[in-house]
Every structure is written in C-alpha cells, then in structure tokens.
Design an enzyme around this catalytic site. Structure first.
Site, PDB file in Angstrom:
ATOM      1  CE  LYS A   1      -3.311  -2.160   3.156  1.00 49.59           C
ATOM      2  NZ  LYS A   1      -3.853  -2.067   4.556  1.00 49.59           N
TER       3      LYS A   1
ATOM      4  CG  ASP B   1       6.712   2.412   0.280  1.00 52.46           C
ATOM      5  OD1 ASP B   1       7.485   1.539  -0.173  1.00 52.46           O
ATOM      6  OD2 ASP B   1       5.948   2.193   1.234  1.00 52.46           O
TER       7      ASP B   1
ATOM      8  CG  ASP C   1      14.688  -1.067   5.397  1.00 54.14           C
ATOM      9  OD1 ASP C   1      15.389  -0.134   5.773  1.00 54.14           O
ATOM     10  OD2 ASP C   1      14.358  -2.004   6.139  1.00 54.14           O
TER      11      ASP C   1
ATOM     12  CE  LYS D   1      14.340   3.466   6.540  1.00 52.15           C
ATOM     13  NZ  LYS D   1      13.700   2.488   7.442  1.00 52.15           N
TER      14      LYS D   1
ATOM     15  CG  PHE E   1       9.757   2.747  11.432  1.00 47.65           C
ATOM     16  CD1 PHE E   1      10.017   1.581  10.726  1.00 47.65           C
ATOM     17  CD2 PHE E   1       8.439   3.165  11.571  1.00 47.65           C
ATOM     18  CE1 PHE E   1       8.987   0.827  10.176  1.00 47.65           C
ATOM     19  CE2 PHE E   1       7.401   2.424  11.024  1.00 47.65           C
ATOM     20  CZ  PHE E   1       7.679   1.258  10.334  1.00 47.65           C
TER      21      PHE E   1
ATOM     22  CG  ASP F   1       1.949   0.878   7.688  1.00 41.01           C
ATOM     23  OD1 ASP F   1       2.861   0.675   6.863  1.00 41.01           O
ATOM     24  OD2 ASP F   1       1.494   0.000   8.444  1.00 41.01           O
TER      25      ASP F   1
HETATM   26  P1  5GP Z   1      12.627  -4.021   2.265  1.00 40.64           P
HETATM   27  O1  5GP Z   1      12.066  -5.298   1.703  1.00 40.64           O
HETATM   28  O2  5GP Z   1      13.430  -3.223   1.273  1.00 40.64           O
HETATM   29  O3  5GP Z   1      13.362  -4.267   3.556  1.00 40.64           O
HETATM   30  O4  5GP Z   1      11.415  -3.164   2.725  1.00 40.64           O
HETATM   31  C1  5GP Z   1      10.627  -2.549   1.821  1.00 40.64           C
HETATM   32  C2  5GP Z   1       9.260  -2.290   2.384  1.00 40.64           C
HETATM   33  O5  5GP Z   1       9.260  -2.268   3.805  1.00 40.64           O
HETATM   34  C3  5GP Z   1       8.814  -0.934   1.939  1.00 40.64           C
HETATM   35  O6  5GP Z   1       8.127  -1.002   0.723  1.00 40.64           O
HETATM   36  C4  5GP Z   1       7.952  -0.502   3.089  1.00 40.64           C
HETATM   37  O7  5GP Z   1       6.647  -0.965   2.871  1.00 40.64           O
HETATM   38  C5  5GP Z   1       8.554  -1.178   4.277  1.00 40.64           C
HETATM   39  N1  5GP Z   1       9.476  -0.271   4.993  1.00 40.64           N
HETATM   40  C6  5GP Z   1      10.828  -0.237   4.946  1.00 40.64           C
HETATM   41  N2  5GP Z   1      11.330   0.749   5.696  1.00 40.64           N
HETATM   42  C7  5GP Z   1      10.266   1.374   6.230  1.00 40.64           C
HETATM   43  C8  5GP Z   1      10.124   2.512   7.092  1.00 40.64           C
HETATM   44  O8  5GP Z   1      11.067   3.187   7.528  1.00 40.64           O
HETATM   45  N3  5GP Z   1       8.837   2.863   7.415  1.00 40.64           N
HETATM   46  C9  5GP Z   1       7.751   2.175   6.967  1.00 40.64           C
HETATM   47  N4  5GP Z   1       6.553   2.618   7.347  1.00 40.64           N
HETATM   48  N5  5GP Z   1       7.846   1.110   6.134  1.00 40.64           N
HETATM   49  C10 5GP Z   1       9.091   0.725   5.779  1.00 40.64           C
HETATM   50 MG    MG Z   2       6.370  -0.763   0.119  1.00 38.83          MG
END
Ligand code: 5GP
Ligand code: MG
Length: 178
Positions: free
Chosen positions: A43, A100, A103, A131, A152, A159
């Site tokens: 989302k 969005d 990470d 990040k 975060f 969210d």
């Molecule tokens: P990854 O798979 O790259 O670790 O994480 C990606 C997803 O995790 C993003 O699309 C997001 O939905 C969520 N996410 C990662 N970091 C954050 C953060 O700082 N805040 C929030 N609300 N969601 C995050």
């Molecule tokens: Mg996402």
C-alpha cells in the site's frame, strides 16, 4: 496497542512536491515516447504514485501489486508473498516500478524477479525513499527521491501498524514499540 510518540517531520510536503517534480522530469526524459506500464507497490506507494503520475504528461498505463508487509514488526521478515498480482500483460512493455521505500531490498527484489519472468521489454525502478545503509541484497534503483537516514519513517503513504499513512509530510518515529 498504544501509539508511539508524535512523529517528527523529516521532509515537508513542499520538499516532497519538489522532489516528485524532479523525478517526473527525469522519467519524462526517458519514457515520454514509450507508453510505459507504471506499477505501484501497495500500500505504501499509493500517495507517491498519485502525485507522480499527475506530473507525467504523456501516455502511460498503471497497475498495482500488493505484497505482504511487515505487519507490526519493524524489520522485514524476508518472507514476501504477493497478496494481489497484476492483470495487465507485462510482456514487451516498458515497466516502471514505483516503490515507497527501499530498505533491505528484499521486497523489491521479489517483485522485480516475478515481473522479469513475464518478459517485459525493460524494467526500471523509481523509489521515493532509499535507505542505502540497510541494503541486504543489491537492487537497481534508477530514480531516487531522497536518501534517508536509518529511521523508521511514516506518513505520505507509509504506516506504522496501519496508522499515519494520511500524514502529508514524511515523518519519523523516535521510539517504536517492538
Ligand atoms: P525491504 O524489503 O526493502 O526491507 O522493505 C521494503 C518495504 O518495507 C517498503 O516497501 C515498506 O513498505 C517497508 N518499509 C521499509 N522501511 C520502512 C520505514 O522506515 N517505514 C515504513 N513505514 N515502512 C518501511
Ligand atoms: Mg512498500
């Protein structure tokens, strides 16, 4: 569950708007004649996607995928599932994935792998927030809005436990209940 302390602003709505316009300019230079398929990852990207496509004044199509989220955990579990896939045919399309935040990179890698199996003509990524310090797997990001510190983030679609998505600024939570 109690809400954590009030979010502090990291990027204001004006900074976000300027960044979205810059990204739209870069994307326009590359995609104006390609009728791309722009795929938002739900989302979290809904607000960014809505603002971005309104700055793109050329033919394009849109679709959305929804992948499993963190739930209420702070870190990605690494186990990602597609909750809702896309219906639009991807074969031979120029695909632009709109995310969005990147990470660990695990979610994005999962989405890219599943889209690549559908044989698009090309596939690139636009993410609003990156990040880089937290990357666990390498993922190609072609258009980046902000490189952010390891905080975060909430707001502007992001969210914490399904709250704060409606904040118009990008904020961070000082303390997150784990
Ligand atoms: P990854 O798979 O790259 O670790 O994480 C990606 C997803 O995790 C993003 O699309 C997001 O939905 C969520 N996410 C990662 N970091 C954050 C953060 O700082 N805040 C929030 N609300 N969601 C995050
Ligand atoms: Mg996402």
């Amino acid at each position: 569950m109690s809400r954590p302390t009030a979010p502090a602003v990291l990027y204001t709505r004006d900074q976000i708007q300027a960044t979205v316009r810059r990204l739209a300019g870069e994307i326009t230079a590359d995609y104006a004649t390609k009728k791309p398929l722009v795929i938002g990852i739900l989302k979290g990207s809904f607000m960014f996607m809505a603002d971005l496509v309104r700055e793109l004044d050329f033919p394009l199509e849109m679709d959305f995928v929804r992948v499993s989220s963190y739930g209420q955990a702070r870190r990605s579990s690494g186990k990602i599932t597609v909750v809702q896939g896309i219906r639009t045919p991807v074969k031979d399309r120029h695909v632009l994935v709109v995310e969005d935040i990147v990470d660990s990179g695990l979610s994005l890698r999962f989405v890219l792998d599943s889209l690549r199996r559908k044989k698009p003509a090309s596939i690139e990524v636009c993410c609003l927030l990156d990040k880089p310090a937290r990357r666990a797997v390498p993922v190609p990001v072609n258009y980046t809005g902000f490189e952010t510190p390891d905080k975060f983030l909430v707001g502007y679609g992001l969210d914490w436990a399904e709250q704060y998505r409606n904040l118009p600024d990008i904020c961070y939570l000082e303390e997150i209940p784990r």
